[in-house]
Design an enzyme around this catalytic site. Structure first.
Site, PDB file in Angstrom:
ATOM      1  N   PHE A 133      49.625   5.817 -16.963  1.00 19.60           N
ATOM      2  CA  PHE A 133      51.022   5.423 -16.838  1.00 19.60           C
ATOM      3  C   PHE A 133      51.121   3.908 -16.632  1.00 19.60           C
ATOM      4  CE2 PHE A 133      55.183   5.114 -14.718  1.00 19.60           C
ATOM      5  CZ  PHE A 133      55.946   5.868 -15.595  1.00 19.60           C
ATOM      6  N   ASP A 210      46.011   9.778  -9.324  1.00 21.77           N
ATOM      7  CA  ASP A 210      47.461   9.747  -9.403  1.00 21.77           C
ATOM      8  C   ASP A 210      47.895  11.201  -9.641  1.00 21.77           C
ATOM      9  OD1 ASP A 210      50.104   9.747 -10.342  1.00 21.77           O
ATOM     10  OD2 ASP A 210      49.926   7.740 -11.181  1.00 21.77           O
ATOM     11  N   TYR A 235      59.663  13.245  -6.454  1.00 22.23           N
ATOM     12  CA  TYR A 235      60.935  13.563  -7.107  1.00 22.23           C
ATOM     13  C   TYR A 235      60.769  14.432  -8.345  1.00 22.23           C
ATOM     14  CZ  TYR A 235      59.435   9.157  -9.312  1.00 22.23           C
ATOM     15  OH  TYR A 235      58.697   8.159  -9.897  1.00 22.23           O
ATOM     16  N   LYS A 236      59.545  14.769  -8.705  1.00 19.24           N
ATOM     17  CA  LYS A 236      59.331  15.643  -9.858  1.00 19.24           C
ATOM     18  C   LYS A 236      59.284  17.093  -9.375  1.00 19.24           C
ATOM     19  CE  LYS A 236      56.613  12.025 -12.166  1.00 19.24           C
ATOM     20  NZ  LYS A 236      57.653  11.503 -13.060  1.00 19.24           N
ATOM     21  N   ARG A 384      58.843  15.359 -24.680  1.00 19.32           N
ATOM     22  CA  ARG A 384      58.193  16.148 -23.640  1.00 19.32           C
ATOM     23  C   ARG A 384      59.098  17.293 -23.192  1.00 19.32           C
ATOM     24  NH1 ARG A 384      55.939  12.327 -18.933  1.00 19.32           N
ATOM     25  NH2 ARG A 384      58.191  12.155 -18.582  1.00 19.32           N
TER      26      ARG A 384
END
Length: 412
Positions: A133, A210, A235-236, A384
């Site tokens: 990322f 990560d 937050y996912k 996605r």
């Protein structure tokens, strides 16, 4: 005539009826009719829980409104580690005293990677893959510039992800830390964290994972795997809300050895001593910097307890069923239109999202959002489909993939 009939795939209705976690969807806030048709982006931002609204209101009225500054002495000082311990126990496979919550993912990455480099004189190389990322890569580039370190780039196949074979020849007596994503943000590839951690540690380096795309969707065993460091967002799949704070895991064996670089009063040995110089706190508290975001921690606590009530193994089983269904639908509806599934087909190597490529998917995504179907797009061509196991139905997946097919067909 062939006597062997082809096995009929269950319908989305049949899959939902047989889903042991179907009732958990009722725990989540649902927009009013007509606002949303299908949400396929739970790997970017999880839905809020219905319970969160009431609990936030109660927090404002009671813990904040009534107790005011007394709240710090009564409970808030320990909130980062208390919530961290619960995240560790429920989702990370981490014993107490190794997880703290606060800061953003970027800041947490900076603190831990910089600490790992500084703690190992003579080891001046950082290993990271080129398809990681952007934040991870940018933070590492900044640290390398600050410390005069060298970046050793892993040239893995983005579709197949980083494997142990990709690291051989890159690890040496000069490696300070390896930084990899457990689930790749593009393809959803699920790395073999245990095997890679062992390989990195055998070289004498530290291993940092990560966990942003795996925590809350894939069972983790950080202690058992011997992981040194980890960072993840909330937050996912932990449904903490936009901008909810990240967490940092520091293995107990490394805590006294590492000195995090951003010194702040909340990470000091005596925060209210107002001392002239900084002395780090003992244990995981030394990785705290400033005043923790207590209010922002409250929503994610609800999701952690929901996960605890069903167990991570059940969450993972649902995730596998959802992604298998999404892959099958994509094969039937999208591949004939020129799309390519770039996520692993092996369920053991796939997280909770799949990615399908097509040159027109940028335009397709815009159309879908206007129609209340919300997937995610990652340049150059990746659409996605993110499937949060406790809040996503099989019918929603079918509706979403059908809408993707229809929008793509309109542009061909």
């Amino acid at each position: 005539m062939n006597s062997v009939q082809q096995t009929q795939r269950p319908t989305s209705g049949e899959l939902d009826a047989a889903d042991p976690l179907a009732e958990q969807r009722e725990a989540f806030y649902a927009p009013e009719e007509g606002q949303l048709a299908a949400y396929l982006d739970g790997n970017s931002l999880g839905r809020p829980l219905k319970a969160t609204s009431a609990k936030l209101a109660s927090f404002v009225q009671d813990a904040w409104g009534s107790r005011l500054i007394r709240g710090w002495d009564e409970q808030w000082m320990d909130e980062p580690t208390r919530v961290g311990d619960r995240i560790g126990a429920v989702t990370l496979g981490a014993a107490a005293g190794q997880v703290t919550v606060g800061d953003s993912t970027s800041v947490m990455l900076y603190k831990l990677i910089r600490a790992a480099v500084d703690a190992q004189p003579g080891r001046d190389e950082i290993v990271v893959d080129r398809d990681n990322f952007p934040t991870d890569r940018f933070i590492i580039e900044g640290i390398a510039a600050e410390r005069g370190a060298t970046i050793k780039w892993v040239a893995s196949n983005p579709a197949s992800g980083v494997r142990t074979t990709d690291l051989k020849g890159l690890l040496s007596e000069r490696t300070a830390v390896a930084v990899l994503s457990h689930v790749a943000y593009r393809s959803g590839f699920l790395a073999d964290a245990e095997a890679i951690t062992t390989l990195v540690k055998d070289s004498g380096a530290l291993m940092l994972w990560d966990l942003c795309h795996s925590v809350g969707s894939v069972p983790l065993e950080l202690d058992a795997w011997g992981v040194d460091l980890a960072v993840g967002c909330t937050y996912k799949y932990l449904n903490g809300g936009p901008g909810s704070p990240a967490f940092a895991y520091v293995n107990a064996a490394q805590q006294d050895r590492l000195q995090q670089p951003i010194w702040g009063w909340m990470g000091a040995d005596s925060p209210f001593g107002m001392t002239e110089s900084y002395t780090p706190a003992k244990g995981i508290r030394r990785f705290i910097t400033g005043t923790p975001p207590v209010l922002a921690m409250q929503p994610l606590k609800d999701m952690v307890e929901l996960i605890a009530s069903v167990g991570m193994d059940a969450v993972r089983e649902k995730s596998i069923r959802l992604t298998e269904y999404a892959v099958a639908l994509a094969e039937d509806m999208l591949v004939p239109l020129g799309a390519e599934i770039v996520s692993p087909r092996n369920i053991a190597e796939r997280g909770s999202h799949i990615t399908v490529d097509h040159p027109l998917f940028g335009e397709v995504t815009k159309k879908l959002w206007e129609r209340g179907v919300i997937p995610d797009f990652r340049p150059p061509h990746g659409l996605r489909i993110g499937l949060s196991p406790l809040s996503t139905s099989f019918a929603e997946v079918e509706l979403g993939v059908t809408a993707i097919r229809d929008a793509l067909a309109e542009l061909l």
